[in-house]
Scaffold this motif. Structure first.
Motif, PDB file in Angstrom:
ATOM      1  N   ALA A   1     -15.963 -44.273  54.467  1.00 21.15           N
ATOM      2  CA  ALA A   1     -16.366 -42.897  54.780  1.00 21.15           C
ATOM      3  C   ALA A   1     -15.921 -41.936  53.682  1.00 21.15           C
ATOM      4  N   ASN A   2     -14.759 -42.169  53.118  1.00 17.37           N
ATOM      5  CA  ASN A   2     -14.271 -41.293  52.043  1.00 17.37           C
ATOM      6  C   ASN A   2     -15.207 -41.301  50.839  1.00 17.37           C
ATOM      7  N   LYS A   3     -15.903 -42.408  50.656  1.00 19.34           N
ATOM      8  CA  LYS A   3     -16.827 -42.566  49.529  1.00 19.34           C
ATOM      9  C   LYS A   3     -18.225 -42.039  49.830  1.00 19.34           C
ATOM     10  N   PHE A   4     -18.691 -42.254  51.082  1.00 22.27           N
ATOM     11  CA  PHE A   4     -20.097 -41.976  51.369  1.00 22.27           C
ATOM     12  C   PHE A   4     -20.355 -40.711  52.194  1.00 22.27           C
ATOM     13  N   PHE A   5     -19.388 -40.246  52.979  1.00 19.93           N
ATOM     14  CA  PHE A   5     -19.619 -39.007  53.730  1.00 19.93           C
ATOM     15  C   PHE A   5     -19.942 -37.822  52.818  1.00 19.93           C
ATOM     16  N   PRO A   6     -19.340 -37.721  51.618  1.00 18.28           N
ATOM     17  CA  PRO A   6     -19.707 -36.607  50.739  1.00 18.28           C
ATOM     18  C   PRO A   6     -21.175 -36.615  50.309  1.00 18.28           C
ATOM     19  N   ILE A   7     -21.852 -37.758  50.429  1.00 17.14           N
ATOM     20  CA  ILE A   7     -23.289 -37.815  50.147  1.00 17.14           C
ATOM     21  C   ILE A   7     -24.092 -37.405  51.381  1.00 17.14           C
ATOM     22  N   ILE A   8     -23.656 -37.868  52.545  1.00 15.60           N
ATOM     23  CA  ILE A   8     -24.401 -37.654  53.791  1.00 15.60           C
ATOM     24  C   ILE A   8     -24.236 -36.239  54.328  1.00 15.60           C
ATOM     25  N   GLU A   9     -23.022 -35.716  54.302  1.00 17.89           N
ATOM     26  CA  GLU A   9     -22.726 -34.425  54.940  1.00 17.89           C
ATOM     27  C   GLU A   9     -23.573 -33.266  54.410  1.00 17.89           C
ATOM     28  N   PRO A  10     -23.716 -33.101  53.086  1.00 23.01           N
ATOM     29  CA  PRO A  10     -24.528 -31.973  52.599  1.00 23.01           C
ATOM     30  C   PRO A  10     -25.990 -32.055  53.022  1.00 23.01           C
ATOM     31  N   VAL A  11     -26.521 -33.279  53.106  1.00 28.37           N
ATOM     32  CA  VAL A  11     -27.924 -33.447  53.522  1.00 28.37           C
ATOM     33  C   VAL A  11     -28.090 -33.048  54.983  1.00 28.37           C
ATOM     34  N   LEU A  12     -27.184 -33.499  55.848  1.00 28.52           N
ATOM     35  CA  LEU A  12     -27.262 -33.110  57.258  1.00 28.52           C
ATOM     36  C   LEU A  12     -27.166 -31.592  57.404  1.00 28.52           C
ATOM     37  N   GLU A  13     -26.285 -30.971  56.641  1.00 28.23           N
ATOM     38  CA  GLU A  13     -26.138 -29.514  56.718  1.00 28.23           C
ATOM     39  C   GLU A  13     -27.410 -28.809  56.267  1.00 28.23           C
ATOM     40  N   GLU A  14     -27.991 -29.264  55.160  1.00 31.47           N
ATOM     41  CA  GLU A  14     -29.237 -28.667  54.665  1.00 31.47           C
ATOM     42  C   GLU A  14     -30.368 -28.801  55.681  1.00 31.47           C
ATOM     43  N   GLU A  15     -30.372 -29.916  56.395  1.00 30.06           N
ATOM     44  CA  GLU A  15     -31.446 -30.192  57.346  1.00 30.06           C
ATOM     45  C   GLU A  15     -31.183 -29.588  58.726  1.00 30.06           C
ATOM     46  N   GLY A  16     -30.034 -28.950  58.911  1.00 27.42           N
ATOM     47  CA  GLY A  16     -29.723 -28.333  60.203  1.00 27.42           C
ATOM     48  C   GLY A  16     -29.332 -29.322  61.281  1.00 27.42           C
ATOM     49  N   ILE A  17     -28.748 -30.444  60.867  1.00 34.16           N
ATOM     50  CA  ILE A  17     -28.333 -31.490  61.805  1.00 34.16           C
ATOM     51  C   ILE A  17     -26.818 -31.424  61.966  1.00 34.16           C
ATOM     52  N   PRO A  18     -26.293 -31.445  63.195  1.00 33.01           N
ATOM     53  CA  PRO A  18     -24.831 -31.418  63.386  1.00 33.01           C
ATOM     54  C   PRO A  18     -24.135 -32.542  62.632  1.00 33.01           C
ATOM     55  N   GLU A  19     -22.961 -32.232  62.096  1.00 34.74           N
ATOM     56  CA  GLU A  19     -22.213 -33.188  61.279  1.00 34.74           C
ATOM     57  C   GLU A  19     -21.850 -34.453  62.041  1.00 34.74           C
ATOM     58  N   ASP A  20     -21.745 -34.359  63.369  1.00 33.42           N
ATOM     59  CA  ASP A  20     -21.393 -35.543  64.167  1.00 33.42           C
ATOM     60  C   ASP A  20     -22.350 -36.711  63.936  1.00 33.42           C
ATOM     61  N   PHE A  21     -23.550 -36.432  63.461  1.00 33.85           N
ATOM     62  CA  PHE A  21     -24.527 -37.511  63.279  1.00 33.85           C
ATOM     63  C   PHE A  21     -24.173 -38.442  62.122  1.00 33.85           C
ATOM     64  N   LYS A  22     -23.214 -38.051  61.292  1.00 33.74           N
ATOM     65  CA  LYS A  22     -22.784 -38.995  60.254  1.00 33.74           C
ATOM     66  C   LYS A  22     -22.176 -40.240  60.886  1.00 33.74           C
ATOM     67  N   TYR A  23     -21.621 -40.097  62.100  1.00 38.04           N
ATOM     68  CA  TYR A  23     -21.045 -41.248  62.789  1.00 38.04           C
ATOM     69  C   TYR A  23     -22.126 -42.159  63.361  1.00 38.04           C
ATOM     70  N   LEU A  24     -23.338 -41.636  63.496  1.00 41.80           N
ATOM     71  CA  LEU A  24     -24.460 -42.486  63.891  1.00 41.80           C
ATOM     72  C   LEU A  24     -24.736 -43.496  62.782  1.00 41.80           C
ATOM     73  N   ALA A  25     -24.675 -43.042  61.519  1.00 42.73           N
ATOM     74  CA  ALA A  25     -24.846 -43.971  60.400  1.00 42.73           C
ATOM     75  C   ALA A  25     -23.724 -45.002  60.372  1.00 42.73           C
ATOM     76  N   VAL A  26     -22.531 -44.588  60.773  1.00 43.14           N
ATOM     77  CA  VAL A  26     -21.390 -45.517  60.809  1.00 43.14           C
ATOM     78  C   VAL A  26     -21.658 -46.663  61.767  1.00 43.14           C
ATOM     79  N   ILE A  27     -22.123 -46.357  62.977  1.00 42.72           N
ATOM     80  CA  ILE A  27     -22.336 -47.440  63.945  1.00 42.72           C
ATOM     81  C   ILE A  27     -23.621 -48.208  63.669  1.00 42.72           C
ATOM     82  N   GLU A  28     -24.578 -47.585  62.995  1.00 38.48           N
ATOM     83  CA  GLU A  28     -25.821 -48.291  62.687  1.00 38.48           C
ATOM     84  C   GLU A  28     -25.607 -49.380  61.634  1.00 38.48           C
ATOM     85  N   SER A  29     -24.841 -49.066  60.588  1.00 36.91           N
ATOM     86  CA  SER A  29     -24.781 -49.967  59.445  1.00 36.91           C
ATOM     87  C   SER A  29     -23.385 -50.262  58.935  1.00 36.91           C
TER      88      SER A  29
END
Length: 320
Positions: free
Chosen positions: A102-130
């Motif tokens: 997460a320390n490596k990849f959240f910095p890539i995911i978080e800005p995109v979710l913010e730009e798209e208006g998606i709550p940050e909690d959805f980064k954990y959806l990627a965690v459980i998916e893959s």
């Protein structure tokens, strides 16, 4: 005569061994008695239970997903939450790996979710998916967000023998965000939107109508979708409060983000191993940061513009 002599020698050896063993046992019993310990005590002292305790975990009283509260006063909801906290806390190696990645990849995911208006909690959806890896499921869903080929093409991703943009973290995050926004508009709930990422919007809609309810936590669902949001919540809780759940590490133990430059390419590339060496890296490193390049060349007959990510100097050892 020789046979009798051999037999007597053998009996003598057995007698000596018997006396020695008896003396050793008596001496051991005496020593144990003097020290007040027994064989059972010794085994107990060496048991796992002496140094390792498996403890029940308190379920936090206030949990939410994307600002939507979790009704923990419902006994079923409480037990399901407790299950996922236990499973993910005591699967220590997996949880620690997720924290490191997460320390490596959240910095890539978080800005995109913010730009798209998606709550940050959805980064954990990627965690459980893959598990934050470029996974491929048995159903051929691909990448951090586990996108099927048909879905990827429907949402505008390029997928062919040369390129598969489902492996592009930024682009696949935007596809996931687009899907989730549509699901939120349909259900009016981020929690149901998350559940629909697993079960499909039609599948969730069908169950809501069939069961005459309007919330995820009131639905009777199959095993996977029934656990889905609780798994997200558990990883969110653990990864936000690692020390609380017994994870002990230093900042330097985490996987560091790699600083990258984007190189514009709008022509064919005949050989990516040679292309990589022009930038001072090997083919393996090129593919690590551009897994969406699916072959060792790029046809690009349409002269489409691509951006290939190249690590900055010093991020990897220099080539000989």
């Amino acid at each position: 005569m020789n046979l009798l002599k051999s037999a007597l020698i053998f009996v003598g050896i057995l007698t000596i061994l018997g006396v020695s063993i008896n003396a050793y046992v008596q001496d051991g019993e005496l020593n144990s008695s003097e020290s007040g310990s027994t064989l059972a005590d010794t085994i107990k002292d060496r048991s796992v239970a002496t140094n390792y305790r498996i403890k029940a975990l308190p379920v936090p009283t206030n949990l939410d997903f994307a600002g939507e509260p979790v009704p923990l006063e419902d006994p079923d909801v409480y037990e399901r939450m407790d299950r996922e906290l236990l499973v993910n806390t005591y699967w220590q190696s997996n949880a620690l790996l997720l924290i490191k990645r997460a320390n490596k990849f959240f910095p890539i995911i978080e800005p995109v979710l913010e730009e798209e208006g998606i709550p940050e909690d959805f980064k954990y959806l990627a965690v459980i998916e893959s598990g934050l890896t470029q996974a491929v499921s048995p159903a051929k869903a691909v990448g951090f967000w586990q996108i099927l080929e048909g879905t990827g093409k429907e949402y505008g991703l390029e997928i062919n023998s040369n390129v598969d943009e489902r492996y592009n973290i930024e682009k696949s995050t935007r596809v996931a965000a687009d899907y989730l926004k549509k699901a939120k508009a349909r259900f009016g709930s981020w929690t149901l939107a998350a559940a629909s990422y697993n079960a499909g919007q039609y599948g969730v809609d069908k169950q809501l109508d069939r069961q005459k309810v309007d919330e995820y936590y009131e639905l009777l669902l199959g095993e996977e979708t029934g656990r889905y949001v609780f798994r997200i919540l558990a990883l969110k809780e653990i990864m936000n409060n690692p020390e609380k759940y017994g994870f002990d590490y230093q900042e330097e133990d985490l996987y560091a983000p790699i600083q990258l430059n984007k190189v514009k390419v709008d022509t064919a590339v005949a050989n990516f191993p040679n292309f990589a060496r022009e930038f001072g890296i090997n083919y393996k490193t090129l593919k690590i940061h551009n897994p969406w390049l699916r072959d060792d060349h790029l046809n690009n007959s349409s002269r489409k513009t691509y951006f290939i990510e190249i690590p900055e100097n010093g991020q990897y050892p220099k080539l000989d």
